[in-house]
Structures are given as structure tokens and as C-alpha cells.
Motif scaffolding. Sequence first.
Motif, short mmCIF file in Angstrom:
data_model
loop_
_atom_site.label_atom_id
_atom_site.label_comp_id
_atom_site.label_asym_id
_atom_site.label_seq_id
_atom_site.Cartn_x
_atom_site.Cartn_y
_atom_site.Cartn_z
N SER A 166 -40.75 -45.07 32.16
CA SER A 166 -40.31 -43.70 32.20
C SER A 166 -39.08 -43.45 33.18
CB SER A 166 -41.47 -42.99 32.78
OG SER A 166 -41.76 -43.16 34.11
N GLY A 167 -38.59 -44.64 33.84
CA GLY A 167 -37.48 -44.58 34.63
C GLY A 167 -37.15 -45.62 35.67
N ASP A 172 -46.99 -50.52 33.63
CA ASP A 172 -45.58 -50.55 32.82
C ASP A 172 -45.07 -49.29 32.29
OD1 ASP A 172 -45.99 -53.53 33.11
OD2 ASP A 172 -47.37 -53.26 31.21
N ARG A 173 -45.89 -48.47 31.80
CA ARG A 173 -45.35 -47.05 31.39
C ARG A 173 -44.88 -46.45 32.50
NH1 ARG A 173 -50.29 -47.95 28.40
NH2 ARG A 173 -51.46 -46.71 30.06
N MET A 231 -46.76 -41.06 36.44
CA MET A 231 -48.01 -41.32 37.22
C MET A 231 -48.96 -40.58 37.17
SD MET A 231 -47.55 -41.81 41.25
CE MET A 231 -47.51 -40.20 41.66
N ASP A 232 -48.66 -39.22 37.04
CA ASP A 232 -49.79 -38.20 37.07
C ASP A 232 -50.46 -38.26 35.62
OD1 ASP A 232 -49.37 -37.44 39.81
OD2 ASP A 232 -48.22 -35.80 39.22
N ALA A 233 -49.53 -38.51 34.70
CA ALA A 233 -50.31 -38.45 33.25
C ALA A 233 -51.22 -39.52 33.15
CB ALA A 233 -49.16 -38.32 32.38
N ASN A 239 -39.28 -38.40 36.48
CA ASN A 239 -40.02 -38.87 35.17
C ASN A 239 -40.93 -39.79 35.98
OD1 ASN A 239 -38.40 -37.21 33.54
ND2 ASN A 239 -36.90 -38.94 33.27
N MET A 240 -40.87 -40.63 36.81
CA MET A 240 -41.90 -41.70 36.97
C MET A 240 -42.80 -41.05 37.81
SD MET A 240 -39.20 -44.92 38.30
CE MET A 240 -40.51 -46.11 38.43
N VAL A 241 -42.72 -40.14 38.43
CA VAL A 241 -43.93 -39.48 39.25
C VAL A 241 -44.59 -38.63 38.19
CG1 VAL A 241 -44.62 -37.37 40.76
CG2 VAL A 241 -42.92 -38.99 41.62
N ILE A 242 -44.12 -37.80 37.06
CA ILE A 242 -44.74 -37.10 36.13
C ILE A 242 -45.59 -38.27 35.46
CG2 ILE A 242 -44.49 -35.78 33.93
CD1 ILE A 242 -41.93 -34.46 35.47
#
Length: 262
Positions: free
Chosen positions: A129-130, A124-125, A209-211, A204-207
Motif C-alpha cells: 500500500s505504500g 505484505d499488503r 494496517m487498520d483494515a 495509505n500504509m496506516v489505513i
Amino acid sequence: MSTMNLVLHVWRQAAADKPGKFERYDVKGVSEHQSFLEMLDLLNERLVEEGVDPVAFDSDCREGICGTCGVVIDGRPHGPQRATTTCQLHMRHFKDGDELTIEPWRAKAFPVIRDLVVDRGALDRIIQSGGYISIRAGSAPEANNMPVAKECADLSMDAAACIGCGACVASCPNASAMLFTAAKVGHLNILPQGGAEAADRVRNMVIQMDAEGFGHCTNHLECEAACPKQISTDFIAKMNRDFFGAMLGSKKAVSARKAGDR
Ligand code: SF4
Ligand code: FES
């Protein structure tokens, strides 16, 4: 109507911070017409009658569209049938006397809440994020105001079929969420309406995902095999190209949408 008797080894865990273990249950009189979740319902009815806590598992629509259900059956997310969610898996695919192991999704980013239920808030997060278009669109526009090439519309629909179940993560030895994220990036970035925010969206979505602690894709392709909606890993390749384009500041790399361009 033929019925079968099964032996289940079900993961039981009272809470995320409690140790879990497999419990053995004999389930008798299972109809071949029942779904896998109805078979678990049968077990739970008996456990309740015996005064034992029922096995917690997630479900909602039970028709393969909401993405809420999902357990690992004999090591395979959603079980042995390709392109099938756990709720759509029917007991005719099993036989009398089968011994089955049932576990929750296993991934650091999906902590167990109880038994077979995991917290998939990380997905969901990533969407938050995008995975949206932020432009105020007003009321529904006339359908032909912005023509969309049929190939782009079809490709976007293929990506939009993702139901967010998380089986891709559970099947991946790296617990990667690349297939999920690529589907959610792709279904918007492919369309002209998604083009204006395409670079920010993928970055934003890849960042995020990594976080969240998901691993990286190393091309095992287990995700595509486990995905009940058969999302293609081609979307991961497309997301990687969009991401590098966004990081290099090249709008062109993420905004030019041609027919057949993934
Ligand atoms: S990509 Fe497939 S397996 Fe992954 S969340 Fe979407 S529908 Fe589920
Ligand atoms: S319960 Fe909705 S997809 Fe399975």
C-alpha cells in the motif's frame, strides 16, 4: 560435547479451520551447539521415522536476515534471548530437563496455516500500500547527486533493519503492527528520495494496517523488547506525527527532514 533432553509442548493444528492442541514430545540428545530450529529438525526426523506428521514451522535463511522464522517459546516471541531471531537462538541458552511450550504467533491478522506456521500476508499488503518509491529512477544515479545527511542515513538504516518477522505483533497485547509499519514508513520518509510521496505513503500504509485487523498501540512497548532488530518505538511516535500531518494536509509535517528528527 554436552547434550540435553527436553520436554516440548508443541501447538499442533492441521489447518486454520481445525481445532488445535498442545502435544507433548520428549526430545533426547540435543546438542548445545544446535539452533532452536535444528532442535525442531531433530524432532521432525524422529516423527517422520515413526510415521507421524512432522511439526510445520517456517524458516529460510536461518541466519537472522529474512524474517521468515518465528515461534513463541514459553510465551516470548523468538524466545528468551534479546535481539535474536528463532533461527539464531542456540540451545546453549537452555538446560537439560527444560520443559518448553512452543506456539505460533497469536494474532487475528495472522491466521494459523498449520502448526507453527501463520499467514503473514497482512504485512505484505501493508508494504504494497505504500512501502516503495514509485518514481522511475532509471539507472543507478551518481552517489552524490542527492546528498543525504549522515543522521538521516543512519536513522533510515535503523528502520530498514526490520526483517518483517511479525514478532512485534505477536508480543503486543493489542496485536498491533505499529512498530513494523512505522519502520517501513520511516525508512523511506526519512530520506529525501522518499519525501515526495511521504504523505500518501504514511496515510495509505496506516489505513491498510487498520483494515487488516491489527490493534492500536497503547504504549506497552512489548514490541521493542521482542524485536530481533531492536527497532525503536520512537519510529511509532514519528509515524503518528507524519500521519496526523498527512491527514491535516500539511505537506510540511511529513516532508521536512532534519537531522535528529524522528
Ligand atoms: S519491527 Fe522488529 S519485530 Fe516487528 S517485524 Fe520488524 S523486525 Fe520483526
Ligand atoms: S530463517 Fe531467516 S530470519 Fe530466521
